[in-house]
Design an enzyme around this catalytic site. Structure first.
Site, short mmCIF file in Angstrom:
data_model
loop_
_atom_site.label_atom_id
_atom_site.label_comp_id
_atom_site.label_asym_id
_atom_site.label_seq_id
_atom_site.Cartn_x
_atom_site.Cartn_y
_atom_site.Cartn_z
N GLU A 72 18.01 -7.37 3.13
CA GLU A 72 17.63 -6.53 4.27
C GLU A 72 17.93 -5.07 3.98
OE1 GLU A 72 18.37 -4.50 8.27
OE2 GLU A 72 19.60 -4.66 6.47
N SER A 110 -9.82 6.98 29.88
CA SER A 110 -10.34 6.03 30.87
C SER A 110 -10.42 4.60 30.34
CB SER A 110 -11.70 6.50 31.39
OG SER A 110 -12.65 6.49 30.35
N HIS A 142 0.65 -4.00 15.14
CA HIS A 142 0.89 -4.07 16.59
C HIS A 142 0.46 -2.75 17.22
CE1 HIS A 142 2.68 -5.24 20.39
NE2 HIS A 142 3.19 -6.34 19.86
#
Lengths: 732, 732
Positions: free
Chosen positions: B393, B627, B679
């Protein structure tokens, strides 16, 4: 009108009509062009070279009150004024002034250290090694020989002691060490004494005033490790001036109280030290780690102490009566000799004082020289000019206060306004004082050009304010109008007795913001320092001469003295709105805070390892009745919105009355617990010292949660505003 | 429902009905009382003593990726999981991992200094003198041998270079020194490289991380003068994981690119140093004095440099392929074995890593032990649990990223959620992640008691937030609801690939805020340090086991997996409002700023002695068309306001579909210029590194003034939200 001696003036005047046309209006004048021409001629007489020579000459030796050099300097000033064509004399008072006899500070445990207490001479600073320097000390410290555990109290503010209480550390019987900054130095030992400390050390932390701020002297302008800020710790918020002669002039034969009876003197010893001397003391402290906003820039972890670190502080003083030589120069008015426009700056310094006070004094002298030159050319002020160089300002505004107290009756009759300056430097124009003079200040500032940027003073100030403003909205608001709001005056220079004791409209003018450094009240406040860092080329000395000179000349020559009470109304209305909001926000905050304490949220939120108790809950804030004050303001609104004291309406009642209007704002009983301060709008804060509190009777009662007093003071202020309205009404 | 092995459970269960009654509801459960009883039994199995022993044992030796100790630790973990009754195995990848070959930093002018680059062993820290420590370095620094003028760049943020440009100092061809803090370390050399610097030094200033913050190690928890923060400078915002195998698992036979082709590696050398080593370098700098917000706590005036002070930086590395051993433990679900609740924490450390990562890992192991014990008693999870201990990690989320990339297809099908932890300490509960899990987090936190204060986690957090809030209004708002908003996740731990690459709902849980110190990534992140300063008694280790364990157990056992998309809607709606306000405020600020530049107000306001140029004017901010995004949100509002995935509505479509809903928010093309990040709601900021940017495609385009891209990304995000709405609609 001006008396002129010849057609030469008329000829001269013609050349300036185009300028005068550009200038739309000038408060109080029928003929703005003529006054503008006078100001132009005045400006031509000014010499920044000469200002620089004056600064060098007057700061050549240490010249504190009571010193031979100081007396010689007063004589020198008299000669200068006379050479400019003014009447000049010395008015001497006999005042108490303590000087050090013995100064010892040493750490006695857990290790030992003996403080140096001495600023070294530097080869880069020609006057730093002279004879006659006052040692580093705080004037009006008590004599004392104390030893005790040392406690670090941050800036020594009341709220610092509130935090201290949460840690469980009590300063009772201990010696505190506070750093300079945030509050006036005299507040620090005062608050320490209130909490039971037996001694107080004040030091300059390198964060505010040393290497953290910038390169240190002599490489740069900031305080080196040995630099010390001297200064008075007299409790001037009770009253300034000679402690032995409150309310009366300290003439040789004045009745004097005993020193022990003086209500503005401390009972504990206080000593200012350098960060060189503070470092070993602070490093030795144990106890809790200081919270973030207590931390300074010395290279170790700051602790609060109150444990094993002990110091011994031994101080004694010569409590001598010394002569205090004010220099008073007069140029008689051609039309209204009994209306006085007073201008002042002190001449005494802690040591050489090139910046404080000589930079402001040199500008004042240059004005006097230029006005004298015009006078010889027949351009005479309509009202009498009184130019003053005060002695004994440093220990507690002694010279100006004693003079004002002695001449109070005459001043209340004759004084149109008092224009003060003190140390001056490079940067932005600052003005504070009576808000009825705000329009005048703006008119003057708009026509004077900043020497560094060639824009007018208002625009330079606006540019700086806009860039420093926090939000886009604040920036836009500040940009909307080329205008400066003047500040309200607390204390710290010689305007105090004029404004706050007698109600004489006053201003304090100066430049600064780019002249930062650490020389203040040290031996390094020298010509060498000043000419390198404060105002190289003395451009801002000349600019101060213009700003103060034009202000004086307009006050002297206007058909109707240039007061604008509409601005006073608007400002005071803002203060009252602040007070209403203050009670609302305190009420809301107190309710919430008490709720959080009741919910145990301090215990729940706080790291148990910190052993930090919750604060105590506070009394709830009642709703106060502001209506008398609001009605008084509504009335003042109405009166001032229809005032028309234009130059064309000039007549004797208006001219004789308008400058006394501010005296209506006095309350003869003075502020609660400090009766010397009689102005209901402006006073130095009880715990801020130099820092102002506006509408102080009400504001401090609210801040200190004395609700009955707050309500009573609302009535007092309302009455004073009603007096002003009625007074203005009858002048119409 | 749960399979139980006997009446003993029913008997046990009866005892807890009163508790279950008190507990009003539990998202996704028909029978909250039964789940509450399971959690109570789980809690009884936990032992903080055991957690402390685990921390001591697993941090006994340095165990970085590729080390023998690291491999042995992975084996040890497998044994532990198996002893708890879990299936466990090691999955190994082959990843690039650089270690130092040569490290030289010396000042070559105007004086000389050779950096120590070594943290000393301390007698108070038993493991600090061990063999096998990685030296102080930044992994993924380029090899380099450079010499140049040194420039101090504050925190090395883009805006610091904007200020630098105003001073006229260019870092091109020079070496920069930046301090740790404000931005992720990897951003500092990246921004330096963008500006043409040839080398980068990163140091820990005592202001943020040393004696200014508190007493230094070993007397206190803060960084001593020799402490150094190691750490990766891989550009993880491009992609994390093995630089040679983007998008695919780094199996032995995976296709690899050349190191020179890697898009997330720096081209300049970077070295982290202590403040002992930084002080002589910084003190030697000339040039302008650093502005106030650049100043640190070393005892001299900070200058920007760029002149005579020169340094020589020589770094070379072993660029080896090393095995990366992930430990994967499984406990098969009794009802839905193909739905996986994944829990992870890394096991590799820079050195001993008692806090990072062992404190979180020990809590994870304790959960596994307790769940295993319940399992043996017949209390089995409905869904499968996958407990992971990641390797690698520290250098760049290597183990978790390679595993996720390799198993991507299976994970997208099976992964219900991923629950991460990392270093854990004393203080307040922190949770961040997918906002559809916010309700679950709140329900869990409300029933867990803080070990220091005996209130629940929500209340302790609320108390702290309220006391720290700036205004009375903010305090009242925070006090109004016993609820915590979870943060959005950037990067810096192993959740990144789950959430941002695959769209698997993720959480990161932990405690902190009272465990501050300077041990991070140093040899002093040891058991001795941890047990004294981070979590004495390991109370918060046990509390993390409860918080993460309950979260896992609810995700595992709920009839309908406990997602609440209403909270997601509300959060995203807040983000979109922020973006609209951001463009409005940027538009207004840009107009004003350009006006001030045009008016010359920077020149006019600024001290001419500072030689500070005005900033350049900026492109005006157009009106963007939000919008499509606003309509998408209106639709999501409508869909989520009528969602009723209650436990009683449990059915296969909902149960199989709901946990994949977040995957609808992925955009397969990824973010502009960093396609690995898919994402549309959450990503690490391009210039903030660990720090999140929400709705990153739009937000970063606006912040970096790429208007066309901002408009295009609005459409991308709107489409992803529309996909989510449609997906949820068809699940109804």
């Amino acid at each position: 009108m001006f008396s002129t001696n010849s057609t030469s003036f008329l000829l001269f005047f013609t050349c300036f009509t185009s300028l005068a046309n550009a200038q739309q209006k000038m408060l109080g004048f029928k003929d703005a062009a003529r006054q503008a021409a006078i100001e132009q001629r005045f400006d031509k007489e000014l010499s920044r070279t000469h200002i620089g020579e004056t600064i060098k000459s007057l700061s050549a030796k240490p010249h504190h009150i009571g010193s031979e050099n100081g007396a010689a300097l007063a004589e020198d000033l008299v000669k200068r004024f006379r050479s400019y064509g003014w009447d000049a004399k010395i008015e001497t008072y006999q005042v108490l002034f303590p000087t050090p006899k013995e100064r010892v500070l040493e750490m006695t445990g857990p290790t030992t250290y003996k403080a140096v207490l001495k600023e070294p001479a530097l080869k880069e600073d020609a006057t730093s090694g002279q004879e006659g320097q006052l040692p580093t000390y705080n004037a009006w410290s008590a004599d004392g020989d104390v030893e005790g555990s040392l406690v670090y109290v941050n800036f020594g503010l009341p709220e610092d002691y509130e935090y201290l209480a949460r840690t469980g550390i009590d300063v009772k019987g201990k010696i505190v060490i506070a750093k300079y900054g945030r509050s006036w130095r005299g507040s620090k030992p005062k608050v320490a004494q209130e909490h039971g400390a037996i001694g107080c050390i004040i030091y300059s932390d390198p964060k505010e005033d040393g290497y953290y701020a910038g390169d240190v002297y002599p490489a740069g302008a900031f305080k080196n490790e040995f630099g010390v800020q001297r200064g008075s710790v007299m409790d001037i918020v009770i009253h300034p001036g000679d402690p032995l002669t409150p309310n009366v002039g300290a003439t040789a034969n004045a009745a004097r109280i005993q020193r022990e009876q003086a209500i503005n003197l401390l009972k504990i010893p206080v000593l200012p030290i350098s960060y060189h001397d503070a470092a070993p003391l602070l490093k030795a402290l144990d106890g809790p780690v200081a919270p973030d906003d207590w931390k300074g820039a010395l290279p170790f972890t700051y602790h609060i102490g109150g444990g094993n670190a002990k110091v011994h502080l031994k101080l004694s003083f010569n409590w001598d009566i010394k002569p205090c030589h004010n220099v008073i120069a007069t140029l008689k008015g051609s039309e209204a000799p009994d209306q006085w426009v007073i201008r002042g700056n002190h001449h005494d310094a802690w040591v050489n004082g090139a910046a404080d006070p000589v930079s402001g004094l040199a500008a004042l002298l240059e004005e006097a020289r230029a006005i004298g030159a015009l006078y010889k050319q027949g351009i005479k002020p309509k009202r009498t000019l009184v130019y003053c160089a005060w002695d004994g300002e440093e220990p507690g505004l002694l010279g100006s206060t004693e003079w004002v107290e002695e001449h109070a009756a005459e001043l209340k009759e004759k004084a149109v306004a008092y224009i003060n300056s003190d140390n001056n430097g490079r940067g932005y124009f600052n003005a504070s004082g009576s808000h009825a003079l705000e329009t005048l200040v703006n008119e003057v500032a708009k026509e004077i050009i900043d020497p560094q940027t060639q824009v007018n003073l208002l625009e330079r100030k606006q540019a700086n304010d806009v860039l420093k403003a926090g939000s886009v909205k604040q920036k836009k608001d500040r940009l909307a109008k080329l205008y400066m709001n003047i500040g309200a005056m607390g204390s710290g220079s010689d305007y105090s007795s004029f404004l706050q004791h007698l109600g004489i409209p006053s201003l304090d003018l100066g430049f600064g913001g780019e002249d930062v450094g650490g020389e203040y009240h040290s031996i390094y406040d020298s010509y060498d320092d000043y000419s390198r860092f404060k105002d190289p080329g003395f451009y801002y000395g000349e600019t101060l001469s213009k700003a103060a000179g034009h202000t004086v000349l307009r006050l002297a020559n206007a058909e109707v003295a240039p007061f604008d009470f509409r601005r006073l109304y608007e400002t005071v209305n803002g203060y009252v709105n602040e007070l209403v909001e203050l009670t609302t926000s305190m009420r809301e905050a107190t309710l919430l805070e008490n709720q959080l304490i009741a919910k145990n949220y301090y215990r729940i939120a706080t790291d148990t390892a910190k052993h930090l108790a919750a604060p105590g809950s506070k009394s709830l804030v009642p709703y106060l009745d502001f209506s008398s004050l609001q009605n008084a303001l509504a009335n003042l609104d109405s009166v001032t919105s229809s005032l028309s004291f234009t130059a064309s309406s000039a007549n004797a009642p208006v001219n004789k009355g308008i400058y006394k209007a501010e005296q209506q704002l006095l309350n003869e009983a003075g502020l609660p617990s400090r009766s010397w301060y009689k102005h209901t709008l402006y006073a130095p804060g009880f715990y801020t010292g130099y820092g102002v509190k506006t509408i102080p009777g009400v504001r401090e009662a609210i801040e200190q949660r004395r609700w009955t007093e707050a309500q009573q003071q609302i009535g007092v202020v309302a009455a004073s505003i009603n007096r002003l309205s009625a007074y203005l009404q009858q002048l119409k």
